[in-house]
Design a protein around this motif. Sequence first.
Motif: not given
Length: 245
Positions: A73-82
């Motif tokens: 649910p945290d958009p920063m997790v998506v950004l960090y992953a990429v």
Amino acid sequence: MTSDTRQTELVAAETENLREVIERARFVLFDFDGPICRLFAGHRAEDVAKDLVEWLERQGMRGLLSEEERAHPDPMVVLYAVHRRHPHSDLVVELEERLTQQELMAVPSAWPTPYADPVIRTWSAVGARLAIASNNSARTVSGYLEDRGLTDCFARNLYGRTQDLNQLKPDPHCLNRALNAMGAAPSAALMIGDAPSDHEAARLAGVPFLGYARNAYKEKLLRDAGAEDVVGSLEPVLRVLRGRD
């Protein structure tokens, strides 16, 4: 000694310690999402994360994220992953800009943290210099402060996310930028944040830290990270600033 007496003495000691923390601070660095507002109160972070995932899928990059990352649910997790898989790439730049646009959409429905506005105005009025050190976009921060009539309190000292994600907290980069811009010695400053990453960034920058925890879970995370001074409300901060305690 009765339990009521012990509790009274504990509260008095905490108030005195808070007064010392506040009175030492000539420069105050605020995290944004938490101590100043709940950015995604009306524009849910879960929906923002889903938007980023769907955008990646439309680019044919579904396999770039794990199942757990796609559902987070945290958009920063998506950004960090990429960023971990394609550091400093155009893909990260585009994804970061998409997140910034989602943050800007969230500004009108953000919930001000109780007492944050008067704390900011009072601290500025008594002569402290204020700055924002955030993992959110500085454009988002600027938009929110302008809507609340708080821009002048910060004199444009707004330091947020850059496209170099290695510089996000817990890296102290944005804190150091704020300190340098204001000509502030770290020991004369105070960082107010609500996450372990805020505490760690303050530690690395040599800046004293005051935790803000809106619930018991947030407080536990801060305490476990080593934060010693934590408040559950900004009201006692305001009372000290106004000289009522």
